[in-house]
Scaffold this active site. Structure first.
Site, mmCIF file in Angstrom:
data_model
loop_
_atom_site.group_PDB
_atom_site.id
_atom_site.type_symbol
_atom_site.label_atom_id
_atom_site.label_comp_id
_atom_site.label_asym_id
_atom_site.label_seq_id
_atom_site.Cartn_x
_atom_site.Cartn_y
_atom_site.Cartn_z
ATOM 1 N N HIS A 53 0.861 -1.188 0.000
ATOM 2 C CA HIS A 53 0.000 0.000 0.000
ATOM 3 C C HIS A 53 0.899 1.240 0.000
ATOM 4 O O HIS A 53 2.071 1.185 0.393
ATOM 5 C CB HIS A 53 -0.895 0.013 1.230
ATOM 6 C CG HIS A 53 -1.980 -1.010 1.194
ATOM 7 N ND1 HIS A 53 -3.052 -0.964 2.046
ATOM 8 C CD2 HIS A 53 -2.166 -2.111 0.417
ATOM 9 C CE1 HIS A 53 -3.856 -1.984 1.803
ATOM 10 N NE2 HIS A 53 -3.334 -2.704 0.813
ATOM 11 N N GLU A 55 1.058 3.800 1.923
ATOM 12 C CA GLU A 55 1.628 4.142 3.229
ATOM 13 C C GLU A 55 2.846 3.284 3.537
ATOM 14 O O GLU A 55 3.887 3.783 3.983
ATOM 15 C CB GLU A 55 0.592 3.935 4.352
ATOM 16 C CG GLU A 55 -0.650 4.769 4.208
ATOM 17 C CD GLU A 55 -1.788 4.054 3.496
ATOM 18 O OE1 GLU A 55 -2.947 4.283 3.883
ATOM 19 O OE2 GLU A 55 -1.535 3.263 2.553
ATOM 20 N N CYS A 83 -6.039 1.824 6.125
ATOM 21 C CA CYS A 83 -6.646 0.568 6.572
ATOM 22 C C CYS A 83 -5.941 0.115 7.856
ATOM 23 O O CYS A 83 -4.964 0.717 8.300
ATOM 24 C CB CYS A 83 -6.508 -0.495 5.482
ATOM 25 S SG CYS A 83 -4.811 -1.070 5.218
ATOM 26 N N CYS A 86 -2.148 -0.643 7.510
ATOM 27 C CA CYS A 86 -1.318 0.555 7.405
ATOM 28 C C CYS A 86 -1.218 1.310 8.726
ATOM 29 O O CYS A 86 -0.155 1.815 9.075
ATOM 30 C CB CYS A 86 -1.824 1.440 6.282
ATOM 31 S SG CYS A 86 -1.549 0.678 4.657
#
Length: 156
Positions: A53, A55, A83, A86
């Site tokens: 992701h 992040e 999420c 993360c």
């Protein structure tokens, strides 16, 4: 650059790079002392990695830059509410502040579905600001998914 909207614009540019690469357009930057030390965009498809992701990619980049997995005193800017995975990475990195753009009513854990940063039983706490450039960041995601739905409809 020295304010939230400036850094969020950089994250938005990274989100566009993600879109251009065929990924869901989410971008992130890590900032320390008003300087960007980490950049990332979603790369789960490209890397065949469910943890890639935006992040996480930005945190990895910042950790390499500092030579330390602890990113104390850093701020993470991300175009979409993070999420659970993360936010867990943000906690382990010891990010001091999290700034995000659009909310995510399906997987966001900074107030949308649940609020992990507000959980006092966890061992790390941070400052959080949501809604920075929310209209712009949300618009990019909506356009991406509308285009994707249209392409799927054309194949049917």
């Amino acid at each position: 650059m020295d304010n939230d909207t400036d850094f969020m614009h950089v994250a938005l540019d990274l989100a566009q790079q993600g879109w251009d690469a065929g990924e869901v357009p989410v971008g992130a930057v890590v900032v320390k002392d008003s300087a960007i030390i980490g950049r990332g965009y979603n790369q789960s498809i490209l890397a065949a990695d469910p943890t890639a992701h935006a992040e996480v990619m930005a945190l990895r980049d910042a950790a390499r830059h500092l030579g330390n997995y602890r990113l104390t005193g850093c701020v993470l800017y991300v175009t979409l509410e993070p999420c659970a995975m993360c936010v867990g990475a943000v906690f382990h990195a010891r990010i001091a502040r999290l700034v995000y753009g659009a909310t995510d009513p399906k997987t966001g854990v900074c107030g949308s579905v649940i609020n992990l940063p507000a959980e006092t039983r966890l061992n790390h706490h941070l400052q959080m600001t949501g809604g920075v450039l929310a209209e712009e960041t949300g618009k990019l995601l909506k356009q991406f998914f509308a285009k994707r739905r249209k392409a799927i409809g054309e194949k049917s």
